[in-house]
Design a protein around this motif. Structure first.
Motif, PDB file in Angstrom:
ATOM      1  N   ALA A  15       0.827  -1.202   0.000  1.00 20.41           N
ATOM      2  CA  ALA A  15       0.000   0.000   0.000  1.00 20.41           C
ATOM      3  C   ALA A  15       0.864   1.254   0.000  1.00 20.41           C
ATOM      4  CB  ALA A  15      -0.928  -0.007   1.212  1.00 20.41           C
ATOM      5  N   THR A  16       1.870   1.275   0.857  1.00 21.74           N
ATOM      6  CA  THR A  16       2.720   2.458   0.949  1.00 21.74           C
ATOM      7  C   THR A  16       3.573   2.620  -0.300  1.00 21.74           C
ATOM      8  OG1 THR A  16       2.781   2.226   3.356  1.00 21.74           O
ATOM      9  CG2 THR A  16       4.451   3.621   2.362  1.00 21.74           C
ATOM     10  N   LEU A  17       4.095   1.526  -0.846  1.00 19.94           N
ATOM     11  CA  LEU A  17       4.894   1.625  -2.068  1.00 19.94           C
ATOM     12  C   LEU A  17       4.068   2.165  -3.224  1.00 19.94           C
ATOM     13  CD1 LEU A  17       6.931  -1.712  -1.918  1.00 19.94           C
ATOM     14  CD2 LEU A  17       7.750   0.597  -1.408  1.00 19.94           C
ATOM     15  N   ALA A  18       2.801   1.769  -3.306  1.00 17.92           N
ATOM     16  CA  ALA A  18       1.949   2.282  -4.377  1.00 17.92           C
ATOM     17  C   ALA A  18       1.811   3.797  -4.270  1.00 17.92           C
ATOM     18  CB  ALA A  18       0.579   1.612  -4.317  1.00 17.92           C
ATOM     19  N   ARG A  19       1.641   4.292  -3.056  1.00 15.25           N
ATOM     20  CA  ARG A  19       1.436   5.733  -2.868  1.00 15.25           C
ATOM     21  C   ARG A  19       2.730   6.520  -3.000  1.00 15.25           C
ATOM     22  NH1 ARG A  19      -2.998   5.052   2.024  1.00 15.25           N
ATOM     23  NH2 ARG A  19      -3.622   2.985   1.308  1.00 15.25           N
ATOM     24  N   GLN A  20       3.849   5.836  -2.743  1.00 13.29           N
ATOM     25  CA  GLN A  20       5.154   6.468  -2.864  1.00 13.29           C
ATOM     26  C   GLN A  20       5.722   6.372  -4.280  1.00 13.29           C
ATOM     27  OE1 GLN A  20       7.550   7.963  -0.430  1.00 13.29           O
ATOM     28  NE2 GLN A  20       5.523   8.492   0.336  1.00 13.29           N
ATOM     29  N   LEU A  21       4.934   5.885  -5.224  1.00 10.59           N
ATOM     30  CA  LEU A  21       5.338   5.789  -6.639  1.00 10.59           C
ATOM     31  C   LEU A  21       6.497   4.826  -6.819  1.00 10.59           C
ATOM     32  CD1 LEU A  21       5.236   9.620  -7.486  1.00 10.59           C
ATOM     33  CD2 LEU A  21       3.335   7.985  -7.416  1.00 10.59           C
ATOM     34  N   LEU A  22       6.508   3.765  -5.993  1.00 10.40           N
ATOM     35  CA  LEU A  22       7.623   2.819  -6.033  1.00 10.40           C
ATOM     36  C   LEU A  22       7.230   1.442  -6.562  1.00 10.40           C
ATOM     37  CD1 LEU A  22       9.323   3.849  -2.679  1.00 10.40           C
ATOM     38  CD2 LEU A  22      10.259   4.166  -4.977  1.00 10.40           C
ATOM     39  N   LEU A  23       5.970   1.274  -6.951  1.00 11.18           N
ATOM     40  CA  LEU A  23       5.587   0.038  -7.633  1.00 11.18           C
ATOM     41  C   LEU A  23       5.726   0.181  -9.139  1.00 11.18           C
ATOM     42  CD1 LEU A  23       2.480  -1.321  -5.691  1.00 11.18           C
ATOM     43  CD2 LEU A  23       4.872  -2.031  -5.528  1.00 11.18           C
ATOM     44  N   SER A  24       5.526   1.393  -9.633  1.00 14.90           N
ATOM     45  CA  SER A  24       5.779   1.701 -11.049  1.00 14.90           C
ATOM     46  C   SER A  24       6.081   3.184 -11.136  1.00 14.90           C
ATOM     47  CB  SER A  24       4.587   1.331 -11.926  1.00 14.90           C
ATOM     48  OG  SER A  24       3.441   2.072 -11.552  1.00 14.90           O
ATOM     49  N   ARG A  25       6.999   3.535 -12.007  1.00 12.44           N
ATOM     50  CA  ARG A  25       7.374   4.933 -12.151  1.00 12.44           C
ATOM     51  C   ARG A  25       6.206   5.737 -12.731  1.00 12.44           C
ATOM     52  NH1 ARG A  25      12.705   2.585 -12.772  1.00 12.44           N
ATOM     53  NH2 ARG A  25      14.177   3.766 -11.465  1.00 12.44           N
ATOM     54  N   ALA A  26       6.011   6.933 -12.190  1.00 15.28           N
ATOM     55  CA  ALA A  26       4.845   7.740 -12.544  1.00 15.28           C
ATOM     56  C   ALA A  26       5.172   8.728 -13.660  1.00 15.28           C
ATOM     57  CB  ALA A  26       4.353   8.506 -11.325  1.00 15.28           C
ATOM     58  N   LEU A 207      -4.615  14.071   6.310  1.00 21.05           N
ATOM     59  CA  LEU A 207      -5.206  13.337   5.187  1.00 21.05           C
ATOM     60  C   LEU A 207      -4.201  13.210   4.040  1.00 21.05           C
ATOM     61  CD1 LEU A 207      -8.813  14.865   5.127  1.00 21.05           C
ATOM     62  CD2 LEU A 207      -8.127  12.595   5.943  1.00 21.05           C
ATOM     63  N   ARG A 208      -3.426  14.239   3.809  1.00 25.34           N
ATOM     64  CA  ARG A 208      -2.395  14.164   2.760  1.00 25.34           C
ATOM     65  C   ARG A 208      -1.294  13.173   3.153  1.00 25.34           C
ATOM     66  NH1 ARG A 208      -0.039  19.631   0.939  1.00 25.34           N
ATOM     67  NH2 ARG A 208       1.016  18.184  -0.476  1.00 25.34           N
ATOM     68  N   TYR A 209      -0.949  13.147   4.433  1.00 19.77           N
ATOM     69  CA  TYR A 209       0.015  12.148   4.892  1.00 19.77           C
ATOM     70  C   TYR A 209      -0.499  10.739   4.630  1.00 19.77           C
ATOM     71  CZ  TYR A 209       2.264   8.910   8.092  1.00 19.77           C
ATOM     72  OH  TYR A 209       2.880   7.799   8.621  1.00 19.77           O
ATOM     73  N   LEU A 210      -1.749  10.477   4.969  1.00 18.58           N
ATOM     74  CA  LEU A 210      -2.306   9.149   4.745  1.00 18.58           C
ATOM     75  C   LEU A 210      -2.317   8.807   3.262  1.00 18.58           C
ATOM     76  CD1 LEU A 210      -5.305   9.142   7.260  1.00 18.58           C
ATOM     77  CD2 LEU A 210      -3.100   7.974   7.508  1.00 18.58           C
ATOM     78  N   ALA A 211      -2.583   9.787   2.412  1.00 17.16           N
ATOM     79  CA  ALA A 211      -2.579   9.535   0.972  1.00 17.16           C
ATOM     80  C   ALA A 211      -1.203   9.158   0.475  1.00 17.16           C
ATOM     81  CB  ALA A 211      -3.087  10.773   0.229  1.00 17.16           C
ATOM     82  N   ALA A 212      -0.151   9.649   1.125  1.00 19.31           N
ATOM     83  CA  ALA A 212       1.216   9.390   0.683  1.00 19.31           C
ATOM     84  C   ALA A 212       1.903   8.268   1.438  1.00 19.31           C
ATOM     85  CB  ALA A 212       2.059  10.666   0.816  1.00 19.31           C
ATOM     86  N   PHE A 213       1.457   7.958   2.679  1.00 22.64           N
ATOM     87  CA  PHE A 213       2.178   7.014   3.520  1.00 22.64           C
ATOM     88  C   PHE A 213       1.294   5.953   4.182  1.00 22.64           C
ATOM     89  CE2 PHE A 213       4.842  10.817   3.474  1.00 22.64           C
ATOM     90  CZ  PHE A 213       6.100  10.299   3.254  1.00 22.64           C
ATOM     91  N   GLY A 214      -0.013   6.079   4.063  1.00 19.76           N
ATOM     92  CA  GLY A 214      -0.908   5.184   4.789  1.00 19.76           C
ATOM     93  C   GLY A 214      -0.923   3.762   4.263  1.00 19.76           C
TER      94      GLY A 214
END
Length: 377
Positions: A15-26, A207-214
């Motif tokens: 979940a966190t990797l997806a939000r951190q753009l680390l599952l695929s380059r954005a 809420l922005r933190y959760l969107a990026a790190f939750g």
């Protein structure tokens, strides 16, 4: 309380990797990516270049360098009292909220040196000096010392640094240029901010933190922000959030529609810079790094650059250059299998092509067993 789904470390990690753009380059530019990530830790001046390269498709060093020169991004002390790369808007939104952490640091490190000192007067003097011209800490300390000759110049500079929003101005952190750290006030560098009543609320920032790190616990949010006693804030947000539990029973909060990929979603090899916020923004970081490996990553002076395999930190790396040859030293914390070594080597070669395009490239994978270099905080 209704039953809460349990999320194990692997599910949390994906979940966190997806939000951190680390599952695929954005497909994002540097500025919107930094905004989406709610800033990037940046006390190592070139770290965000590597952090953006590993997250964005077709990122080039000039994308960040131009944004810094054009004042669309800036470097300022924020969360955890550390230097962050943020947009001017986010610097104005975040700084008032995290100010208690900066106050606490000043009280802890310089309580005795500033006892009896009118800090507000020192801050005002420093603001005036730095609004007129960018200064190094030594220059600022010398000028403040003329006004307060019986005080430690270093303590005086920290009063200004922690009470006045200050920006580290270019050419510091400009790729291939660099330079001495000089400070200007955020208002003189990026322009005055909006009326304080127009700033985002703490709830919006969480809420922005959760969107990026939750998903994240109360303790995770507090670790990221460097603040304490945030549970009432999360309780106010509870009606609009989903809740989960860790395998150990700790409650987690998350945005209802945020990505939570299947735990078996493939996670490619990724190289992270030193101090990457992925490894600094949770109280429990086992979603991406084991406690054992944290002791290998943390040093007495900071955090080593790391690489990830299958969604977890598996080792550290170091880039060196001698004459015409750039070498990437890759230090796995435990043996890699053949497929993993191949994937790590391929990504290391791409990193060298990004960072040292005019050099001969040499990737070296260590086979030695690493030893702890410090205590993890």
């Amino acid at each position: 309380m209704p039953d809460q789904p349990v999320l194990g470390p692997r599910a949390l990690g994906r979940a966190t990797l997806a939000r951190q753009l680390l599952l695929s380059r954005a497909e994002l530019g540097a500025v919107p990516a930094v905004e989406l990530l709610v800033g990037m830790q940046a006390q190592a001046p070139y770290a965000p270049y590597f952090g953006l390269w590993t997250r964005l498709r077709d990122f080039r060093t000039e994308h960040l360098a131009d944004a810094l020169n054009e004042r669309r991004l800036l470097r300022i002390g924020l969360m955890r009292s550390t230097v962050h790369l943020v947009t001017p808007h986010d610097s104005r939104a975040l700084r008032p909220w995290v100010q208690p952490a900066l106050d606490r640091e000043l009280d802890t490190a310089f309580r005795q040196a500033t006892e009896g000192l009118d800090r507000a007067t020192v801050a005002a003097a420093g603001r005036e000096l730095l609004a007129a011209e960018a200064l190094t800490t030594k220059e600022l300390g010398e000028r403040l010392h003329k006004l307060w000759p019986n005080r430690d110049p270093r303590a005086l500079t920290y009063v200004v640094r922690n009470l006045v929003p200050l920006v580290q101005v270019p050419p510091r952190a400009i790729w291939g240029v660099g330079g001495t750290t000089r400070y200007a006030t955020a208002d003189s560098w990026a322009g005055p901010g909006p009326d304080p009543d127009a700033l985002p609320t703490p709830e919006t920032l969480v809420l922005r933190y959760l969107a990026a790190f939750g998903p994240a616990s109360v303790q995770d949010v507090q670790t990221w922000a460097g603040l304490v006693r945030l549970r009432p804030l999360l309780e106010r947000l509870r009606p609009q959030l989903r809740t989960f539990r860790t395998e150990g029973g700790r409650e987690l909060f998350d945005l209802p529609d945020a990505p939570r990929p299947d735990p078996d979603t493939p996670a490619p090899v990724r190289f992270l810079p030193e101090y990457d916020n992925l490894l600094a923004s949770h109280a429990d970081r086992t979603r991406v790094i084991s406690d054992e490996d944290r002791r290998l990553v943390m040093t007495r002076n900071g955090m080593r650059p790391t690489f990830m395999v299958d969604g977890a930190v598996r080792g550290a790396w170091k880039l060196t250059r001698q004459r015409s040859t750039a070498t990437l030293l890759v230090d796995p914390f435990r043996p890699l299998n053949r497929a993993e070594r191949s994937a790590v080597s391929a990504e290391a070669a791409r990193l060298l092509a990004f960072a040292e395009p005019d050099a001969d490239h040499d990737v070296r994978l260590s086979t030695s067993t690493p030893t702890s270099t410090g205590s993890a905080p």
